[in-house]
Design a protein around this motif. Structure first.
Motif, PDB file in Angstrom:
ATOM      1  N   ALA A  56      14.190   3.295  -1.512  1.00 44.05           N
ATOM      2  CA  ALA A  56      14.431   2.134  -0.818  1.00 44.05           C
ATOM      3  C   ALA A  56      15.508   1.872  -0.081  1.00 44.05           C
ATOM      4  CB  ALA A  56      13.837   0.852  -1.122  1.00 44.05           C
ATOM      5  N   GLU A  57      16.550   1.896  -0.222  1.00 41.15           N
ATOM      6  CA  GLU A  57      17.641   2.303   0.873  1.00 41.15           C
ATOM      7  C   GLU A  57      17.763   3.075   2.058  1.00 41.15           C
ATOM      8  OE1 GLU A  57      20.923   2.909  -1.508  1.00 41.15           O
ATOM      9  OE2 GLU A  57      20.996   0.536  -2.832  1.00 41.15           O
ATOM     10  N   LYS A  58      16.768   4.439   1.966  1.00 43.37           N
ATOM     11  CA  LYS A  58      17.217   5.086   3.034  1.00 43.37           C
ATOM     12  C   LYS A  58      15.378   4.880   3.860  1.00 43.37           C
ATOM     13  CE  LYS A  58      19.320   8.137  -0.030  1.00 43.37           C
ATOM     14  NZ  LYS A  58      19.477  10.092  -0.280  1.00 43.37           N
ATOM     15  N   GLN A  59      15.199   4.081   3.495  1.00 44.80           N
ATOM     16  CA  GLN A  59      13.604   3.166   4.233  1.00 44.80           C
ATOM     17  C   GLN A  59      12.863   4.245   3.818  1.00 44.80           C
ATOM     18  OE1 GLN A  59      14.105   0.102   5.854  1.00 44.80           O
ATOM     19  NE2 GLN A  59      16.116   0.750   4.971  1.00 44.80           N
ATOM     20  N   LYS A  60      12.059   4.603   3.309  1.00 45.60           N
ATOM     21  CA  LYS A  60      12.209   5.872   2.359  1.00 45.60           C
ATOM     22  C   LYS A  60      10.456   5.217   1.714  1.00 45.60           C
ATOM     23  CE  LYS A  60      14.186  10.092   3.325  1.00 45.60           C
ATOM     24  NZ  LYS A  60      13.365  10.699   4.270  1.00 45.60           N
ATOM     25  N   LEU A  61      10.698   4.610   1.154  1.00 39.15           N
ATOM     26  CA  LEU A  61       9.742   3.346  -0.186  1.00 39.15           C
ATOM     27  C   LEU A  61       8.736   2.309   1.004  1.00 39.15           C
ATOM     28  CD1 LEU A  61       8.690   2.627  -3.016  1.00 39.15           C
ATOM     29  CD2 LEU A  61       9.986   0.685  -2.246  1.00 39.15           C
ATOM     30  N   LYS A  62       7.053   2.850   1.418  1.00 40.48           N
ATOM     31  CA  LYS A  62       6.748   2.078   2.449  1.00 40.48           C
ATOM     32  C   LYS A  62       5.499   0.997   1.653  1.00 40.48           C
ATOM     33  CE  LYS A  62       8.278   4.359   5.097  1.00 40.48           C
ATOM     34  NZ  LYS A  62       9.096   4.548   6.018  1.00 40.48           N
ATOM     35  N   GLU A  63       4.725   1.336   0.295  1.00 37.16           N
ATOM     36  CA  GLU A  63       4.604   0.596   0.181  1.00 37.16           C
ATOM     37  C   GLU A  63       4.839   0.399  -1.936  1.00 37.16           C
ATOM     38  OE1 GLU A  63       0.014  -0.078   1.028  1.00 37.16           O
ATOM     39  OE2 GLU A  63       1.147   1.639   2.359  1.00 37.16           O
ATOM     40  N   VAL A  64       4.013  -0.213  -2.262  1.00 36.33           N
ATOM     41  CA  VAL A  64       4.331   0.022  -4.069  1.00 36.33           C
ATOM     42  C   VAL A  64       3.510  -1.142  -4.457  1.00 36.33           C
ATOM     43  CG1 VAL A  64       5.377  -1.458  -5.397  1.00 36.33           C
ATOM     44  CG2 VAL A  64       6.661   0.010  -4.201  1.00 36.33           C
ATOM     45  N   PHE A  65       2.009  -0.423  -5.697  1.00 33.06           N
ATOM     46  CA  PHE A  65       1.037  -1.657  -6.017  1.00 33.06           C
ATOM     47  C   PHE A  65       0.784  -1.115  -7.714  1.00 33.06           C
ATOM     48  CE2 PHE A  65      -0.329   2.372  -3.816  1.00 33.06           C
ATOM     49  CZ  PHE A  65      -1.549   3.187  -4.398  1.00 33.06           C
ATOM     50  N   GLY A  66       0.246  -2.145  -8.172  1.00 32.01           N
ATOM     51  CA  GLY A  66      -0.103  -2.287  -9.568  1.00 32.01           C
ATOM     52  C   GLY A  66      -1.577  -1.270  -9.211  1.00 32.01           C
ATOM     53  N   THR A  67      -2.127  -0.839 -10.781  1.00 33.49           N
ATOM     54  CA  THR A  67      -3.678  -0.487 -10.368  1.00 33.49           C
ATOM     55  C   THR A  67      -4.483  -1.331 -11.832  1.00 33.49           C
ATOM     56  OG1 THR A  67      -2.821   0.837 -11.280  1.00 33.49           O
ATOM     57  CG2 THR A  67      -3.611   0.670  -8.779  1.00 33.49           C
ATOM     58  N   GLY A  68      -5.552  -2.376 -12.211  1.00 35.03           N
ATOM     59  CA  GLY A  68      -6.116  -2.243 -12.961  1.00 35.03           C
ATOM     60  C   GLY A  68      -7.395  -2.927 -13.291  1.00 35.03           C
ATOM     61  N   THR A  69      -8.028  -3.364 -13.561  1.00 28.32           N
ATOM     62  CA  THR A  69      -9.742  -4.019 -13.506  1.00 28.32           C
ATOM     63  C   THR A  69      -9.500  -5.094 -12.907  1.00 28.32           C
ATOM     64  OG1 THR A  69     -10.677  -2.890 -15.335  1.00 28.32           O
ATOM     65  CG2 THR A  69     -11.460  -4.519 -15.805  1.00 28.32           C
TER      66      THR A  69
END
Length: 366
Positions: free
Chosen positions: A289-302
């Motif tokens: 994230a510090e290197k600006q490489k983390l673009k998205e985060v998401f959880g998945t579930g029913t």
């Protein structure tokens, strides 16, 4: 389990709620499915009966030793009035995996799907039709032996209840704030983390309450041994878009193998996106994230299908993901899966099963 399913009519039916009154898991339909197990008879006496309290001995195994498993899936009404189930075979296979871990007799997966379809057909009037709404299906098994002693129950009860539910996000899919839990753990390898059992969720409540008091929506769980590898977020699986790749924690015996997780991985691969199932350390994630490489985060579930994450906190480190907005990939996954579930997108993957409403109703014996 090649047996019939009997049907007992209710004397009175409940008033159906308006679509605006639907929350999640607070309203229940007129009927439920019930079935019993004994060592002598195996699974027997399959029946659809009026929804209501069940009678259990105060010494029942479920109360004292938590021998229980459950599942969660949904029925969706399409614009052309069909009713679809989304990958029920996956849920039943997972239920048997949970049964095996909790030392509960396995179910006939095809028979239980048949029971679900009959129950859903009978309760067709309860299936909401507004966008994002569905009929939540909760099968569960409990140990019912009336005896105190740490040993597997000899008798069990399988029940299926239904609940009409609203859209998880309402009219918009807003990113959530999550907090990396560094005190409590959810599960460890060799335990019951990969099983869908009540104890896993009971163990999470303290940390969830703690996170809410700190102003966060969910807890991001770390592994129970080294406390540095990411496992799940709340009761969902978790994904990270790193540059052009997507990472998700590998199933390791303490992570629940989510049906939505599997569906997301299949879709991403179909779209030509590299998916890496691997150990993901929280330290490495924050460095990305510090290197600006983390673009998205998401959880998945029913329940939510896709739950985007807009804010992450670990110790004194804070990340604002995708500028606090829902990412393009998260939105595309949500639109695709919900589109298949609702029949708006052609199911070329064979993920849905239609409930033949009239056929199922006619096949239920009174």
């Amino acid at each position: 389990m090649g047996q019939s399913i009997t049907f007992k009519k209710a004397d009175h039916l409940k008033e159906k709620p308006g679509s605006a009154k639907l929350g999640f898991g607070k309203l229940f339909t007129d009927y439920m499915f019930e079935m019993d197990y004994s060592t002598e008879k195996g699974w027997h006496d399959a029946r659809i009966v009026p929804y209501g309290p069940i009678q259990l001995d105060p010494a029942a195994t479920i109360f004292h030793y938590g021998q229980e498993v459950f599942e969660g899936l949904k029925a969706y009404r399409t614009e052309d009035k069909r009713v679809l189930l989304f990958r029920p075979d996956k849920n039943m296979a997972r239920m048997n995996q949970s049964c095996d871990r909790l030392n509960i007799p396995k179910i006939d997966e095809k028979f239980v799907i048949k029971a679900i379809k009959k129950l859903v057909a009978i309760e067709e009037a309860w299936i909401p039709s507004e966008p994002g709404q569905s009929l939540y299906i909760r099968p569960f098994i409990i140990g019912t032996d009336a005896a105190l002693g740490v040993h597997p129950s000899a008798t069990y009860k399988l029940l299926i209840i239904l609940s009409p539910v609203g859209a998880y996000f309402g009219n918009s899919m807003s990113p959530v704030k999550i907090y990396v839990e560094d005190e409590f753990v959810r599960a460890v390898k060799g335990g019951v983390g990969y099983a869908k059992t009540a104890g896993n969720y009971a163990a999470s409540l303290k940390a969830q309450t703690k996170s809410e008091k700190l102003g966060f929506d969910q807890v991001l769980w770390l592994d129970g041994v080294e406390h540095k590898y990411i496992e799940e977020v709340g009761s969902m699986n978790i994904f990270f878009k790193i540059d052009d790749e997507v990472w998700t924690p590998a199933l390791n015996g303490s992570i629940l193998p989510g049906v939505t997780r599997a569906s997301v991985i299949e879709l991403l691969k179909k779209w030509g996106i590299t998916v890496k199932e691997k150990k993901v350390s929280v330290n490495k994630l924050f460095k990305k994230a510090e290197k600006q490489k983390l673009k998205e985060v998401f959880g998945t579930g029913t329940a939510a299908v896709i739950s985007p994450v807009g804010f992450l906190k670990w110790e004194d480190h804070v990340i604002k993901v995708a500028n606090g907005k829902t990412g393009k990939l998260s939105q595309k996954l949500y639109d695709t899966i919900t589109g298949i579930q609702s029949g708006k997108i052609e199911d070329k993957l064979g993920w849905t099963q239609e409930v033949k409403l009239q056929k199922e109703k006619e096949a239920v014996a009174e």
